[in-house]
Enzyme design. Structure first.
Site, PDB file in Angstrom:
ATOM      1  N   HIS A   1    -111.833  -4.137  81.930  1.00  0.00           N
ATOM      2  CA  HIS A   1    -112.650  -3.806  83.089  1.00  0.00           C
ATOM      3  C   HIS A   1    -112.142  -2.500  83.691  1.00  0.00           C
ATOM      4  O   HIS A   1    -110.997  -2.096  83.445  1.00  0.00           O
ATOM      5  CB  HIS A   1    -112.550  -4.912  84.146  1.00  0.00           C
ATOM      6  CG  HIS A   1    -113.243  -6.185  83.777  1.00  0.00           C
ATOM      7  ND1 HIS A   1    -114.597  -6.259  83.560  1.00  0.00           N
ATOM      8  CD2 HIS A   1    -112.760  -7.443  83.606  1.00  0.00           C
ATOM      9  CE1 HIS A   1    -114.929  -7.510  83.270  1.00  0.00           C
ATOM     10  NE2 HIS A   1    -113.832  -8.250  83.291  1.00  0.00           N
TER      11      HIS A   1
ATOM     12  N   CYS B   1    -115.973   0.180  82.599  1.00  0.00           N
ATOM     13  CA  CYS B   1    -116.869   0.797  83.569  1.00  0.00           C
ATOM     14  C   CYS B   1    -116.145   1.874  84.357  1.00  0.00           C
ATOM     15  O   CYS B   1    -114.925   1.887  84.478  1.00  0.00           O
ATOM     16  CB  CYS B   1    -117.416  -0.257  84.533  1.00  0.00           C
ATOM     17  SG  CYS B   1    -118.755  -1.246  83.845  1.00  0.00           S
TER      18      CYS B   1
END
Length: 292
Positions: A135, A177
């Site tokens: 992440h 991301c």
């Protein structure tokens, strides 16, 4: 955030705080997620414009694959990341790299792995590669227990700290991301060193390449069955063109593959029909060709 059945979702705590007027679109992509924070030719030693490849080993490739996260981070399970890791192992092993995989690393463990790798003797290696699957948000990457700045991991390989990799490519491929913006895409009519002397000093930031899965500020999509769009494209293009094309040419093909061949499908309002474009940041000073 937990997955909600089939379709696309995002690993974001503030998912429904973002409004979107985009209508869902049909797509052959299914069960996709996003990685978000809550919120070659042979070497030519005489060519000054080409990195040397006449070393005993092309180098080490460290793959950090974070799938399971502590509850306190509010980060969801990264289904599909093991597909990415397996593809990366196959691809970089075929290129000749000595591959090491580290699963579910905490922030401290990530720091320890990168620091230890930088302290190894790379004198017999032509390059170093690192694949980070986790992440993230703009400028940060997640360990299983929290986040840290991306630059904290790359600093170990700067020229003043990792002498055995000075003047050699240091390649980082980041599937994560970089924000919470969505790219709705747009319709279009068509798809159309000066000398041989070696300087005694080079910038400590030289010879790095950062290949991000998405542009700054945007989500990065991952398919739970097939892996992330970026890693699918990266591994495919490296397998097809290594030994034939220079690295930046390969990465341009990766950009094209992600941009044109993928589109999200989601059961969440406003999250279907979205696009993605990788972002390549290069401080390389020569052409880099993987060996045949």
């Amino acid at each position: 955030m937990a997955d909600r059945g089939d379709g696309d979702t995002v690993d974001a705590l503030r998912l429904f705080s973002k409004k979107s007027d985009a209508e869902p679109a049909d797509s052959n992509q299914t069960a996709e997620e996003m990685d978000a924070e809550p919120s070659g030719g042979g070497s030519k030693t005489a060519d000054p414009y080409r990195y040397r490849m006449d070393y005993p080993c092309i180098g080490k490739c460290l793959i950090i694959n974070n799938k399971n996260f502590d509850k306190d981070t509010n980060m969801s399970l990264r289904n599909g990341t093991d597909v990415d890791a397996a593809a990366a192992v196959k691809t970089f092993s075929a290129l000749g790299y000595k591959v090491q995989v580290a699963n579910d690393q905490t922030v401290d463990q990530m720091n320890e792995k990168l620091s230890a790798a930088s302290q190894e003797d790379h004198s017999d290696c032509a390059s170093f590669a690192c694949v980070l699957l986790s992440h993230g948000d703009e400028g940060i990457i997640y360990g299983t227990d929290g986040w840290l700045k991306f630059e904290e991991l790359t600093k170990y390989f700067k020229g003043d700290r990792c002498k055995s990799l000075v003047g050699k490519p240091k390649l980082f491929f980041i599937q994560a991301c970089r924000g919470s913006d969505l790219d709705g895409g747009i319709e279009c009519d068509s798809m159309p060193s000066v000398d041989d002397q070696t300087s005694e000093r080079i910038p400590v930031e030289a010879d790095f390449l950062y290949a991000y899965s998405t542009a700054p500020g945007y989500y990065s999509w991952r398919n739970t069955a097939n892996g992330s769009w970026f890693m699918q494209a990266l591994c495919e293009m490296m397998q097809r063109f290594s030994g034939e094309l220079e690295l930046m040419q390969i990465m341009t093909r990766v950009n094209r593959k992600v941009a044109l061949s993928f589109e999200s499908s989601s059961n969440l309002p406003g999250f279907s029909g979205k696009k993605q474009i990788p972002c390549i940041v290069s401080m390389l000073t020569k052409d880099f060709y993987f060996p045949n």
